[in-house]
Design an enzyme around this catalytic site. Structure first.
Site, PDB file in Angstrom:
ATOM      1  N   GLU A  45       0.824  -1.209   0.000  1.00 43.81           N
ATOM      2  CA  GLU A  45       0.000   0.000   0.000  1.00 43.81           C
ATOM      3  C   GLU A  45       0.861   1.263   0.000  1.00 43.81           C
ATOM      4  O   GLU A  45       0.551   2.242  -0.680  1.00 43.81           O
ATOM      5  CB  GLU A  45      -0.937   0.008   1.221  1.00 43.81           C
ATOM      6  CG  GLU A  45      -2.106  -0.944   1.110  1.00 43.81           C
ATOM      7  CD  GLU A  45      -3.043  -0.582  -0.033  1.00 43.81           C
ATOM      8  OE1 GLU A  45      -3.428   0.605  -0.151  1.00 43.81           O
ATOM      9  OE2 GLU A  45      -3.371  -1.483  -0.830  1.00 43.81           O
ATOM     10  N   CYS A 200     -12.350   2.939 -14.363  1.00 39.74           N
ATOM     11  CA  CYS A 200     -12.690   4.341 -14.123  1.00 39.74           C
ATOM     12  C   CYS A 200     -11.412   5.175 -14.061  1.00 39.74           C
ATOM     13  O   CYS A 200     -11.115   5.838 -13.070  1.00 39.74           O
ATOM     14  CB  CYS A 200     -13.483   4.464 -12.823  1.00 39.74           C
ATOM     15  SG  CYS A 200     -14.438   5.993 -12.690  1.00 39.74           S
ATOM     16  N   CYS A 207     -16.633   3.469 -19.573  1.00 45.01           N
ATOM     17  CA  CYS A 207     -17.981   3.509 -19.004  1.00 45.01           C
ATOM     18  C   CYS A 207     -18.875   2.383 -19.524  1.00 45.01           C
ATOM     19  O   CYS A 207     -19.752   1.897 -18.808  1.00 45.01           O
ATOM     20  CB  CYS A 207     -18.625   4.860 -19.279  1.00 45.01           C
ATOM     21  SG  CYS A 207     -17.745   6.251 -18.509  1.00 45.01           S
ATOM     22  N   CYS A 210     -18.467  -0.611 -17.343  1.00 38.41           N
ATOM     23  CA  CYS A 210     -18.535  -0.371 -15.903  1.00 38.41           C
ATOM     24  C   CYS A 210     -19.767  -1.047 -15.295  1.00 38.41           C
ATOM     25  O   CYS A 210     -20.883  -0.884 -15.813  1.00 38.41           O
ATOM     26  CB  CYS A 210     -18.578   1.128 -15.629  1.00 38.41           C
ATOM     27  SG  CYS A 210     -18.785   1.535 -13.882  1.00 38.41           S
ATOM     28  N   CYS A 216     -24.713   5.821 -12.679  1.00 42.14           N
ATOM     29  CA  CYS A 216     -23.587   6.758 -12.525  1.00 42.14           C
ATOM     30  C   CYS A 216     -24.010   8.139 -13.017  1.00 42.14           C
ATOM     31  O   CYS A 216     -24.341   8.318 -14.196  1.00 42.14           O
ATOM     32  CB  CYS A 216     -22.376   6.270 -13.309  1.00 42.14           C
ATOM     33  SG  CYS A 216     -20.986   7.429 -13.293  1.00 42.14           S
TER      34      CYS A 216
END
Length: 357
Positions: A45, A200, A207, A210, A216
């Site tokens: 991370e 995204c 899109c 998605c 959205c």
């Protein structure tokens, strides 16, 4: 052919659609996803902050091979930790990793804490990173809000404004908290990171593929890339510096930079604001007879300014007076047998172009 869309009331929940997409398309074979521990997730991370997955993978593998657990990281010298970080940039991340490892060993008996407030209190770990560590490694129920998640949620809800603004960030946190499921939180959080990284994306969102495009708001408005808002652009200032590179045979003189600030704790070349100080600098370093060569200048870009660098190669005619440097903050660096030191990126770039006999 007439295409009909589902009524919004018939749609599965946001998290259900995200998880269904993850089961089919999510990333599950990354090195840090195998045999997950709080330590391995934490390292990944931190490395992934401001850095793409493809860049991180080889660094992560080398780092984990050398520092397989928190104890080995705590026991290492900071110089060695920075050496394994060299090239990843944002070196405060590596310094904080080392500090955190020391803290975990001395204050938590070498065991990564399980309480989120204790994790947030560790150096270099914020709320989202702490949540990612505990959810991915221990399946705890915590929502995350890294850059990818901010972008995905900001578009889905058409949230105006720059996420760096506290009010906007609070909106995004509220949204993240409301959408994060209590079950499969680990998979959901991984899926949200994958969504932002693979679908995204910042400039070319996919899109049509998605799983949450049906509701959205950014997609409905026909301008998903407008959300969330962007930070107002500022003119990036340009600074200039001369880097002094004394070279005797196959060695160059480096010094260790202060622990904080630009390239904090890394090894690099001495710098001058102008050429007028070169003779004084050379004298202080015990460099008397040398030939001066202007190497190819280049620009190094930071997040907040450009640095134009003019390397000055001082080819020594005889061994300098202080070839055997005793000061631990200064060293003659052997280009043929390089020691394990953390190097600033421009230092690496310059040394890569030097002649070695």
């Amino acid at each position: 052919m007439i295409v009909t869309h589902k009524k919004l009331v018939d749609l599965p929940s946001f998290s259900q659609r995200i998880l269904a997409w993850f089961d089919q398309y999510g990333r599950k074979d990354l090195p840090w996803q195998q045999c997950k521990t709080a330590y391995s997730v934490w390292i990944s991370e931190i490395m992934l902050q401001q850095t793409q997955v493809t860049t991180v993978i080889p660094y992560y593998q080398r780092f984990m091979q050398r520092f397989p657990d928190v104890t080995s990281l705590a026991e290492a010298d900071q110089d060695e930790v920075l050496h394994y970080w060299t090239g990843l940039g944002y070196y405060a991340r590596a310094r904080n990793l080392h500090k955190t490892a020391l803290t975990i060993v001395t204050e938590h008996a070498g065991v990564f804490p399980l309480d989120i407030e204790q994790v947030i209190a560790l150096p270099g770990i914020g709320r989202s990173t702490a949540a990612a560590i505990l959810s991915l490694a221990h399946k705890q129920h915590h929502s995350i809000l890294d850059g990818n998640v901010k972008r995905t949620l900001g578009r889905h809800a058409a949230i105006e404004g720059w996420p760096g603004n506290k009010t906007v960030e609070s909106q995004l946190w509220d949204l993240a908290d409301s959408l994060t499921p209590t079950k499969r939180t680990d998979d959901y959080n991984q899926a949200m990171m994958d969504m932002g990284a693979t679908l995204c994306t910042r400039s070319s969102p996919a899109c049509t593929r998605c799983p949450v495009a049906d509701d959205c708001q950014g997609f409905k408005l026909g301008r998903p890339t407008d959300f969330p808002g962007k930070k107002a652009k500022k003119i990036v200032p340009v600074r200039a510096t001369f880097m002094v590179i004394p070279q005797w045979q196959n060695e160059v003189l480096l010094y260790k930079r202060p622990p904080s600030g630009i390239w904090g704790g890394l090894w690099g070349f001495y710098q001058l604001e102008n050429l007028d100080g070169l003779a004084t600098q050379a004298g202080e370093l015990g460099l008397s007879e040398y030939s001066l060569e202007f190497l190819l200048p280049f620009r190094h870009t930071f997040s907040h300014f450009h640095l134009d660098i003019q390397p000055l190669l001082l080819v020594m005619h005889q061994a300098p007076a202080n070839t055997q440097v005793q000061d631990k903050q200064q060293v003659w660096y052997d280009l043929k047998q390089p020691p394990a030191l953390g190097l600033a990126a421009p230092t690496q770039q310059i040394m890569a172009g030097l002649k070695i006999n």
